[in-house]
Scaffold this motif. Structure first.
Motif, mmCIF file in Angstrom:
data_model
loop_
_atom_site.group_PDB
_atom_site.id
_atom_site.type_symbol
_atom_site.label_atom_id
_atom_site.label_comp_id
_atom_site.label_asym_id
_atom_site.label_seq_id
_atom_site.Cartn_x
_atom_site.Cartn_y
_atom_site.Cartn_z
ATOM 1 N N GLY A 1 0.815 -1.186 0.000
ATOM 2 C CA GLY A 1 0.000 0.000 0.000
ATOM 3 C C GLY A 1 0.849 1.235 0.000
ATOM 4 O O GLY A 1 2.048 1.182 0.028
ATOM 5 N N GLY A 2 0.181 2.399 -0.036
ATOM 6 C CA GLY A 2 0.926 3.623 -0.165
ATOM 7 C C GLY A 2 1.222 4.312 1.136
ATOM 8 O O GLY A 2 2.179 5.051 1.235
ATOM 9 N N THR A 3 0.408 4.113 2.195
ATOM 10 C CA THR A 3 0.664 4.779 3.445
ATOM 11 C C THR A 3 0.538 3.784 4.553
ATOM 12 O O THR A 3 0.045 2.688 4.390
ATOM 13 C CB THR A 3 -0.338 5.924 3.717
ATOM 14 O OG1 THR A 3 -1.472 5.359 4.322
ATOM 15 C CG2 THR A 3 -0.720 6.658 2.475
ATOM 16 N N ASP A 4 0.920 4.200 5.735
ATOM 17 C CA ASP A 4 0.864 3.326 6.888
ATOM 18 C C ASP A 4 -0.203 3.793 7.832
ATOM 19 O O ASP A 4 -0.347 3.276 8.909
ATOM 20 C CB ASP A 4 2.219 3.373 7.572
ATOM 21 C CG ASP A 4 2.609 2.031 8.105
ATOM 22 O OD1 ASP A 4 3.421 2.025 8.985
ATOM 23 O OD2 ASP A 4 2.085 1.019 7.641
ATOM 24 N N ASP A 5 -0.925 4.849 7.455
ATOM 25 C CA ASP A 5 -1.882 5.451 8.374
ATOM 26 C C ASP A 5 -3.172 4.653 8.395
ATOM 27 O O ASP A 5 -3.643 4.170 7.371
ATOM 28 C CB ASP A 5 -2.215 6.890 7.958
ATOM 29 C CG ASP A 5 -0.996 7.779 8.024
ATOM 30 O OD1 ASP A 5 -0.108 7.472 8.841
ATOM 31 O OD2 ASP A 5 -0.913 8.753 7.256
ATOM 32 N N ALA A 6 -3.740 4.556 9.594
ATOM 33 C CA ALA A 6 -5.030 3.891 9.709
ATOM 34 C C ALA A 6 -6.094 4.765 9.071
ATOM 35 O O ALA A 6 -5.935 5.966 8.917
ATOM 36 C CB ALA A 6 -5.360 3.653 11.189
ATOM 37 N N THR A 7 -7.225 4.147 8.706
ATOM 38 C CA THR A 7 -8.308 4.903 8.114
ATOM 39 C C THR A 7 -8.802 5.960 9.080
ATOM 40 O O THR A 7 -8.989 5.732 10.252
ATOM 41 C CB THR A 7 -9.474 3.954 7.770
ATOM 42 O OG1 THR A 7 -8.999 2.958 6.895
ATOM 43 C CG2 THR A 7 -10.621 4.692 7.153
ATOM 44 N N SER A 8 -9.024 7.152 8.557
ATOM 45 C CA SER A 8 -9.565 8.217 9.382
ATOM 46 C C SER A 8 -10.733 8.831 8.647
ATOM 47 O O SER A 8 -10.931 8.585 7.468
ATOM 48 C CB SER A 8 -8.494 9.285 9.649
ATOM 49 O OG SER A 8 -8.068 9.859 8.437
ATOM 50 N N ALA A 9 -11.530 9.621 9.334
ATOM 51 C CA ALA A 9 -12.684 10.177 8.667
ATOM 52 C C ALA A 9 -13.085 11.501 9.250
ATOM 53 O O ALA A 9 -12.936 11.753 10.431
ATOM 54 C CB ALA A 9 -13.852 9.208 8.767
ATOM 55 N N ALA A 10 -13.565 12.350 8.362
ATOM 56 C CA ALA A 10 -14.283 13.533 8.796
ATOM 57 C C ALA A 10 -15.733 13.138 8.746
ATOM 58 O O ALA A 10 -16.162 12.423 7.851
ATOM 59 C CB ALA A 10 -14.013 14.695 7.845
ATOM 60 N N GLY A 11 -16.531 13.599 9.685
ATOM 61 C CA GLY A 11 -17.924 13.229 9.661
ATOM 62 C C GLY A 11 -18.177 11.866 10.259
ATOM 63 O O GLY A 11 -19.138 11.208 9.914
ATOM 64 N N GLY A 12 -17.314 11.408 11.172
ATOM 65 C CA GLY A 12 -17.498 10.112 11.788
ATOM 66 C C GLY A 12 -18.740 10.038 12.655
ATOM 67 O O GLY A 12 -19.113 8.972 13.119
ATOM 68 N N ASP A 13 -19.406 11.171 12.878
ATOM 69 C CA ASP A 13 -20.612 11.188 13.702
ATOM 70 C C ASP A 13 -21.860 10.880 12.886
ATOM 71 O O ASP A 13 -22.976 11.000 13.380
ATOM 72 C CB ASP A 13 -20.758 12.543 14.389
ATOM 73 C CG ASP A 13 -20.804 13.699 13.395
ATOM 74 O OD1 ASP A 13 -20.635 13.451 12.178
ATOM 75 O OD2 ASP A 13 -21.004 14.844 13.834
ATOM 76 N N GLY A 14 -21.679 10.517 11.631
ATOM 77 C CA GLY A 14 -22.831 10.200 10.793
ATOM 78 C C GLY A 14 -23.171 11.295 9.818
ATOM 79 O O GLY A 14 -24.088 11.146 9.004
ATOM 80 N N THR A 15 -22.476 12.422 9.879
ATOM 81 C CA THR A 15 -22.704 13.489 8.918
ATOM 82 C C THR A 15 -21.845 13.271 7.684
ATOM 83 O O THR A 15 -20.859 12.556 7.713
ATOM 84 C CB THR A 15 -22.381 14.853 9.548
ATOM 85 O OG1 THR A 15 -20.994 14.883 9.915
ATOM 86 C CG2 THR A 15 -23.237 15.106 10.774
ATOM 87 N N PHE A 16 -22.246 13.910 6.600
ATOM 88 C CA PHE A 16 -21.529 13.779 5.331
ATOM 89 C C PHE A 16 -21.169 15.170 4.820
ATOM 90 O O PHE A 16 -21.824 16.157 5.188
ATOM 91 C CB PHE A 16 -22.407 13.034 4.321
ATOM 92 C CG PHE A 16 -22.527 11.568 4.614
ATOM 93 C CD1 PHE A 16 -21.678 10.649 4.020
ATOM 94 C CD2 PHE A 16 -23.490 11.106 5.519
ATOM 95 C CE1 PHE A 16 -21.780 9.290 4.311
ATOM 96 C CE2 PHE A 16 -23.597 9.754 5.808
ATOM 97 C CZ PHE A 16 -22.745 8.836 5.199
#
Length: 351
Positions: A32-47
């Motif tokens: 893969g290209g990075t070692d970072d775990a998946t992260s998210a903006a809007g993890g509270d259910g917003t988009f």
């Protein structure tokens, strides 16, 4: 009656694989290209929601209505969260009735009225991702948090719909992170965590009845019984090995130290059998003839766990084997009692 795999190389080393895997379940790891775990903006259910993966960013602009999944078990997350996929990978390893759907998955589909005419399209992945079939379902998102996608495959799928790939390592996403990552893309991360909490409580209750399992070290193996010249050992990045930790067991120091190079398994020759001699127990795919065969072998019999019979033999190509090869938030509770019984019995022979 439905029962449940290998992965496409889940082949038990994902199931055939090393060929067939040694997965009783998947294919070899991809870089893969990075070692970072998946992260998210809007993890509270917003988009919109933005997820980082090994190949770049996946942006889901709006709450998905049509959800497709590829690879192994990602559809279980959608179903656990009340979403019937428009399409999902056909499962072959451990599919005892030949319909391409594992028993725990079918039970969830039944609960959501997702059988009969409402059954999701099944993607034949025997020769790789069927991009045309995925496109035909017109998905708003493609779930593949647990997979071995190459960058080319991810890019092609992303041209169809935003595609959620694995956070760090091919075939190395554990069942919790699979649920949270895919759940985040659906705007249902909190609900995914609730499901995880439920499964963890079930595990705690089951372990209370099997005290001998706790703390035992386990080498997880796959062998072709027609060729005992080598044996596959699943590494610490593999999801089935990570599940052992959830079940109170550990990796022997020997396996912990293996250089896996991003692969979920490594091969040992019979002459290297002593490298895993420190394991309290062995878990291996096979049938009732396998343990006596290994005990009669001049080299594999030198592993104390094998010589003593401290071996949990998972019936190969059965629902139980598949449920625990690529564990999901649905397959773990489905298999839990029978799976732990195998290890509890093996623990009685630890010396």
């Amino acid at each position: 009656m439905r029962t449940a795999p290998r992965r496409r190389a889940l082949r038990p080393l994902v199931a055939g694989a090393a060929a067939a895997l040694l997965l009783a379940a998947c294919s070899s790891g991809t870089e893969g290209g990075t070692d970072d775990a998946t992260s998210a903006a809007g993890g509270d259910g917003t988009f919109p929601v933005t997820l980082e993966n090994t190949f770049g960013e996946t942006v889901v602009e709006e709450k998905p209505e049509a959800v497709a999944s590829v690879a192994w078990g990602n559809h279980d997350v959608a179903l656990a969260l009340g979403v019937v996929p428009v399409g999902m990978a056909e499962q072959t390893y451990g599919d005892d009735d030949g319909d391409g759907i594992h028993p725990w998955t079918y039970e969830a589909l039944e609960e959501l009225d997702g059988t009969g005419d409402a059954l999701p399209a099944l993607f034949d992945e025997s020769d790789g991702i069927d991009f045309a079939a995925v496109a035909d379902t017109a998905p708003d998102v493609v779930l593949a948090a647990y997979s071995g996608l190459t960058e080319e495959e991810w890019t092609t799928l992303s041209e169809i719909a935003p595609t959620v790939s694995y956070p760090e390592v091919a075939w190395g996403t554990n069942w919790r992170d699979m649920a949270l990552t895919n759940g985040r893309a659906l705007g249902l991360e909190d609900e995914a965590q609730e499901k995880i909490d439920e499964v963890e409580q079930q595990i705690e209750d089951a372990l209370a009845d099997r005290p001998d399992v706790a703390g035992k070290s386990v080498a997880y193996l796959y062998v072709d019984p027609t060729d005992l010249s080598s044996i596959g050992v699943y590494t610490k990045i593999d999801a089935r090995v990570q599940l052992l930790s959830d079940l109170g067991m550990t990796l022997p120091e020997s396996v912990e130290s293996f250089e896996d190079d991003g692969l979920f398994y490594v091969d040992l020759s019979a002459e290297q059998a002593d490298q895993i001699a420190d394991a309290d127990m062995v878990a291996i795919y096979g049938d009732e003839t396998l343990l006596p065969t290994l005990q009669a072998h001049p080299l594999w019999s030198k592993i104390p766990a094998i010589a003593n019979g401290a071996v949990a033999v998972l019936p190969d190509n059965t629902p139980l084997a598949s449920a625990t090869s690529g564990p999901t938030v649905l397959s773990v509770p489905w298999a839990l009692e029978d799976y732990l019984d195998l290890f509890q019995a093996a623990a009685q022979n630890v010396q």
